[in-house]
Enzyme design. Structure first.
Site, PDB file in Angstrom:
ATOM      1  CB  ILE A 156      56.722  69.597  31.257  1.00 54.94           C
ATOM      2  CG1 ILE A 156      58.033  69.256  32.489  1.00 54.94           C
ATOM      3  CG2 ILE A 156      56.534  70.967  31.089  1.00 54.94           C
ATOM      4  CD1 ILE A 156      59.271  69.529  32.266  1.00 54.94           C
TER       5      ILE A 156
ATOM      6  CB  SER B 259      45.489  55.062  29.838  1.00 51.51           C
ATOM      7  OG  SER B 259      44.586  54.840  30.587  1.00 51.51           O
TER       8      SER B 259
ATOM      9  CD  GLU C  15      39.262  54.372  31.831  1.00 54.44           C
ATOM     10  OE1 GLU C  15      38.476  54.466  31.124  1.00 54.44           O
ATOM     11  OE2 GLU C  15      39.462  54.108  33.036  1.00 54.44           O
TER      12      GLU C  15
ATOM     13  CE1 TYR D 240      43.280  60.071  28.655  1.00 57.26           C
ATOM     14  CE2 TYR D 240      42.770  57.732  29.663  1.00 57.26           C
ATOM     15  CZ  TYR D 240      43.878  58.824  29.682  1.00 57.26           C
ATOM     16  OH  TYR D 240      44.719  58.536  30.085  1.00 57.26           O
TER      17      TYR D 240
ATOM     18  CG  ASN E 274      43.472  55.123  38.220  1.00 55.68           C
ATOM     19  OD1 ASN E 274      43.174  54.070  37.274  1.00 55.68           O
ATOM     20  ND2 ASN E 274      42.570  55.690  38.034  1.00 55.68           N
TER      21      ASN E 274
HETATM   22  P1  NDP Z   1      47.839  65.615  33.589  1.00 58.40           P
HETATM   23  O1  NDP Z   1      46.425  65.715  33.077  1.00 58.40           O
HETATM   24  O2  NDP Z   1      48.362  65.976  34.816  1.00 58.40           O
HETATM   25  O3  NDP Z   1      48.632  66.549  32.446  1.00 58.40           O
HETATM   26  C1  NDP Z   1      48.415  66.637  31.341  1.00 58.40           C
HETATM   27  C2  NDP Z   1      49.617  67.583  30.509  1.00 58.40           C
HETATM   28  O4  NDP Z   1      49.214  67.606  29.242  1.00 58.40           O
HETATM   29  C3  NDP Z   1      49.584  68.952  31.112  1.00 58.40           C
HETATM   30  O5  NDP Z   1      50.946  69.366  31.125  1.00 58.40           O
HETATM   31  C4  NDP Z   1      48.795  69.571  29.977  1.00 58.40           C
HETATM   32  O6  NDP Z   1      48.894  70.902  30.049  1.00 58.40           O
HETATM   33  C5  NDP Z   1      49.157  68.834  28.885  1.00 58.40           C
HETATM   34  N1  NDP Z   1      48.202  69.070  27.705  1.00 58.40           N
HETATM   35  C6  NDP Z   1      46.775  68.885  27.600  1.00 58.40           C
HETATM   36  N2  NDP Z   1      46.368  69.188  26.390  1.00 58.40           N
HETATM   37  C7  NDP Z   1      47.711  69.984  25.807  1.00 58.40           C
HETATM   38  C8  NDP Z   1      47.864  70.472  24.451  1.00 58.40           C
HETATM   39  N3  NDP Z   1      46.722  70.748  23.733  1.00 58.40           N
HETATM   40  N4  NDP Z   1      48.916  71.021  24.233  1.00 58.40           N
HETATM   41  C9  NDP Z   1      49.812  71.066  25.124  1.00 58.40           C
HETATM   42  N5  NDP Z   1      49.860  70.223  26.301  1.00 58.40           N
HETATM   43  C10 NDP Z   1      48.691  69.837  26.658  1.00 58.40           C
HETATM   44  O7  NDP Z   1      48.041  64.040  33.227  1.00 58.40           O
HETATM   45  P2  NDP Z   1      49.042  63.232  34.135  1.00 58.40           P
HETATM   46  O8  NDP Z   1      50.575  63.848  34.071  1.00 58.40           O
HETATM   47  O9  NDP Z   1      48.299  62.737  35.026  1.00 58.40           O
HETATM   48  O10 NDP Z   1      49.249  62.156  32.780  1.00 58.40           O
HETATM   49  C11 NDP Z   1      50.529  62.018  32.172  1.00 58.40           C
HETATM   50  C12 NDP Z   1      50.024  61.285  30.906  1.00 58.40           C
HETATM   51  O11 NDP Z   1      49.758  59.656  31.232  1.00 58.40           O
HETATM   52  C13 NDP Z   1      48.672  61.568  30.041  1.00 58.40           C
HETATM   53  O12 NDP Z   1      48.778  61.318  28.641  1.00 58.40           O
HETATM   54  C14 NDP Z   1      47.658  60.740  30.680  1.00 58.40           C
HETATM   55  O13 NDP Z   1      46.571  60.573  29.722  1.00 58.40           O
HETATM   56  C15 NDP Z   1      48.479  59.457  30.921  1.00 58.40           C
HETATM   57  N6  NDP Z   1      48.070  58.621  31.989  1.00 58.40           N
HETATM   58  C16 NDP Z   1      47.869  58.992  33.267  1.00 58.40           C
HETATM   59  C17 NDP Z   1      47.567  58.076  34.151  1.00 58.40           C
HETATM   60  C18 NDP Z   1      47.379  58.515  35.715  1.00 58.40           C
HETATM   61  O14 NDP Z   1      46.743  57.979  36.517  1.00 58.40           O
HETATM   62  N7  NDP Z   1      48.062  59.977  35.925  1.00 58.40           N
HETATM   63  C19 NDP Z   1      47.503  56.821  33.936  1.00 58.40           C
HETATM   64  C20 NDP Z   1      47.369  56.281  32.604  1.00 58.40           C
HETATM   65  C21 NDP Z   1      47.837  57.184  31.702  1.00 58.40           C
HETATM   66  P3  NDP Z   1      48.161  72.150  30.816  1.00 58.40           P
HETATM   67  O15 NDP Z   1      49.092  72.141  32.078  1.00 58.40           O
HETATM   68  O16 NDP Z   1      48.321  73.586  30.073  1.00 58.40           O
HETATM   69  O17 NDP Z   1      46.797  71.627  31.042  1.00 58.40           O
HETATM   70  P1  GDR Z   2      40.236  57.714  36.174  1.00 61.41           P
HETATM   71  O1  GDR Z   2      40.291  58.478  37.326  1.00 61.41           O
HETATM   72  O2  GDR Z   2      38.770  58.100  35.440  1.00 61.41           O
HETATM   73  O3  GDR Z   2      40.345  56.310  36.458  1.00 61.41           O
HETATM   74  O4  GDR Z   2      41.465  58.292  35.078  1.00 61.41           O
HETATM   75  P2  GDR Z   2      39.316  59.413  38.488  1.00 61.41           P
HETATM   76  O5  GDR Z   2      40.005  59.810  39.630  1.00 61.41           O
HETATM   77  O6  GDR Z   2      38.633  60.451  37.827  1.00 61.41           O
HETATM   78  O7  GDR Z   2      38.306  58.179  38.582  1.00 61.41           O
HETATM   79  C1  GDR Z   2      38.667  57.002  39.441  1.00 61.41           C
HETATM   80  C2  GDR Z   2      37.574  56.429  40.045  1.00 61.41           C
HETATM   81  O8  GDR Z   2      36.821  57.205  40.950  1.00 61.41           O
HETATM   82  C3  GDR Z   2      35.255  56.915  40.571  1.00 61.41           C
HETATM   83  N1  GDR Z   2      34.780  58.357  41.148  1.00 61.41           N
HETATM   84  C4  GDR Z   2      35.041  59.547  40.935  1.00 61.41           C
HETATM   85  N2  GDR Z   2      35.796  59.953  40.080  1.00 61.41           N
HETATM   86  C5  GDR Z   2      35.822  61.599  40.173  1.00 61.41           C
HETATM   87  N3  GDR Z   2      36.906  62.090  39.493  1.00 61.41           N
HETATM   88  N4  GDR Z   2      34.875  62.221  40.985  1.00 61.41           N
HETATM   89  C6  GDR Z   2      34.194  61.563  41.562  1.00 61.41           C
HETATM   90  O9  GDR Z   2      33.406  62.338  42.402  1.00 61.41           O
HETATM   91  C7  GDR Z   2      34.132  60.163  41.842  1.00 61.41           C
HETATM   92  N5  GDR Z   2      33.258  59.257  42.700  1.00 61.41           N
HETATM   93  C8  GDR Z   2      33.590  58.237  42.392  1.00 61.41           C
HETATM   94  C9  GDR Z   2      35.377  57.011  39.160  1.00 61.41           C
HETATM   95  O10 GDR Z   2      33.924  56.498  38.639  1.00 61.41           O
HETATM   96  C10 GDR Z   2      36.556  56.017  38.786  1.00 61.41           C
HETATM   97  O11 GDR Z   2      35.859  54.656  39.002  1.00 61.41           O
HETATM   98  C11 GDR Z   2      42.615  58.385  35.551  1.00 61.41           C
HETATM   99  C12 GDR Z   2      43.292  59.507  34.634  1.00 61.41           C
HETATM  100  O12 GDR Z   2      44.526  59.993  35.179  1.00 61.41           O
HETATM  101  C13 GDR Z   2      43.491  59.003  33.181  1.00 61.41           C
HETATM  102  O13 GDR Z   2      44.228  59.929  32.442  1.00 61.41           O
HETATM  103  C14 GDR Z   2      44.289  57.603  32.979  1.00 61.41           C
HETATM  104  O14 GDR Z   2      44.434  57.262  32.249  1.00 61.41           O
HETATM  105  C15 GDR Z   2      43.271  56.474  34.305  1.00 61.41           C
HETATM  106  O15 GDR Z   2      43.337  56.845  35.702  1.00 61.41           O
HETATM  107  C16 GDR Z   2      44.216  55.125  34.168  1.00 61.41           C
END
Ligand code: NDP
Ligand code: GDR
Length: 327
Positions: A9, A129, A131, A153, A182
């Site tokens: 959350i 995802s 990914e 991942y 994303n």
């Molecule tokens: P975030 O990285 O922002 O949040 C991840 C959450 O997981 C945080 O609350 C973190 O807690 C918690 N967490 C990680 N490890 C643990 C652990 N060991 N025990 C308890 N809690 C843990 O992710 P998003 O909100 O962006 O994404 C939500 C979900 O959707 C994730 O599973 C992500 O992989 C997936 N996803 C996200 C996408 C995106 O673009 N945002 C796209 C596709 C999938 P803490 O605050 O303590 O770090």
């Molecule tokens: P992603 O997100 O890996 O797609 O995962 P990120 O924002 O890290 O990268 C997106 C794209 O940007 C390019 N990139 C960079 N990325 C980062 N972080 N930092 C840089 O400086 C930079 N420059 C270029 C990356 O190569 C990539 O192509 C997110 C996460 O939320 C995952 O948990 C989720 O599953 C996927 O999106 C869908």
């Protein structure tokens, strides 16, 4: 009143989903690590108003705390469980991915097993995802596109996806997977590229002389808006059948496009402030990760509301507002 449990959350999506479910009249419970709860108590979460988390019931349980999960699931019954918690950064090399694989797979397995044992009626959402497609062979990707993960991942998410499907197909539970592309917002953590850019643009507009170091600015992604995507999570669990859905915009933008929208919103030219660095470089996929959301649009009527440009501008405005009191 329906009762929902949200793991993760404290992440970007968690409180958007909580806000949406509270608006629908749910009682919302959230799982967080002790450090996450301390951030909440100290009001340190990005852009989350205290009134919001005060309306949720929060439990300090880490994903690897199986006794804590067990106690919660045997004590309180839930109608829906949204399993969002995960190590979510993709950029690490495979060799560094042990924690990601262990954390993400074991927690999903344990949560599903405990729910199956004590509350098999609880509906379960797994945060899949794009990914999972990794290096896809076709674009756009659909629910039928073969999975080909190329990161620790992505591999962990494919395992979670199969675990979730197994509890649906072999144990009859209502389990759905959202294969989300994303999605971003002012609550995005700063290690992800959108927020890294909007935060740096805000600092530079306020006088910082730094250069923003980015990896591959030609890299393209299918970027949507997080509050739009949490509506899809709820729709997936409230569909008449448990199924998996791709959630995406179907449109590609580059990292350079984010820079252009963010910096020009502040009256700046991005090329004057950005440098590329090998540290953040990842190769661009030959076939891009871009999703086809036709199934979720057709079957549950899900629609996008916010455009890429509106989202980036909103993130910039939020970062400017956050930094103002500091100068
Ligand atoms: P975030 O990285 O922002 O949040 C991840 C959450 O997981 C945080 O609350 C973190 O807690 C918690 N967490 C990680 N490890 C643990 C652990 N060991 N025990 C308890 N809690 C843990 O992710 P998003 O909100 O962006 O994404 C939500 C979900 O959707 C994730 O599973 C992500 O992989 C997936 N996803 C996200 C996408 C995106 O673009 N945002 C796209 C596709 C999938 P803490 O605050 O303590 O770090
Ligand atoms: P992603 O997100 O890996 O797609 O995962 P990120 O924002 O890290 O990268 C997106 C794209 O940007 C390019 N990139 C960079 N990325 C980062 N972080 N930092 C840089 O400086 C930079 N420059 C270029 C990356 O190569 C990539 O192509 C997110 C996460 O939320 C995952 O948990 C989720 O599953 C996927 O999106 C869908």
């Amino acid at each position: 009143m329906k009762r929902a449990l949200i793991t993760g959350i404290t992440g970007q999506d968690g409180f958007y989903l909580a806000e949406y479910l509270l608006g629908l009249g749910y009682e919302v419970h959230g799982l967080a690590r002790q450090t996450g709860l301390e951030h909440i108590r100290g009001n340190l979460l990005q852009d989350v108003p205290p009134e919001l988390y005060q309306r949720c019931r929060l439990h300090a349980v880490s994903l690897d705390n199986f006794p804590g999960l067990y106690r919660l699931i045997t004590k309180t019954s839930f109608d829906e469980c949204y399993h969002l918690a995960a190590s979510s950064f993709v950029g690490e090399r495979l060799a560094d991915g042990y924690q990601t694989i262990q954390n993400n797979i074991a927690s999903t397995h344990y949560l599903l097993a405990a729910l199956h044992e004590f509350q098999p009626q609880c509906r379960f959402y797994f945060a899949g995802s794009s990914e999972m497609f990794g290096r896809p062979k076709e674009a756009p990707q659909t629910e039928q596109t073969p999975l080909n993960p190329r990161s620790a991942y992505g591999i962990s998410k494919v395992a979670g996806y199969h675990l979730t499907r197994n509890y649906r197909e072999s144990h009859g539970m209502f389990c759905g997977v959202g294969i989300l592309y994303n999605h971003e917002s002012p609550r995005r953590r700063p290690e992800f590229v959108t927020r890294k850019i909007t935060l740096a643009a805000a600092r530079i507009a306020m006088g910082s002389s730094e250069k923003l170091q980015l990896g591959n600015v030609k890299a393209r992604r299918d970027w949507g808006y997080a509050p739009d995507y949490v509506r899809a999570m709820h729709a997936i669990l409230n569909h008449d059948q448990p199924e998996d859905f791709v959630v995406a915009t179907g449109v590609l933008h580059s990292v350079a496009d984010i820079c252009a929208v963010a910096f020009s919103h502040l009256g700046l030219g991005w090329r004057d402030h950005v440098e590329t660095s090998d540290t953040f470089y990842r190769d661009e996929e030959e076939v891009p990760l871009v999703g086809c959301a036709a199934k979720i649009e057709r079957e549950v009527g899900w629609r996008l509301v916010t455009t890429f440009e509106e989202m980036v501008r909103q993130m910039v405005d939020a970062d400017v507002a956050r930094l103002k009191p500091m100068i």
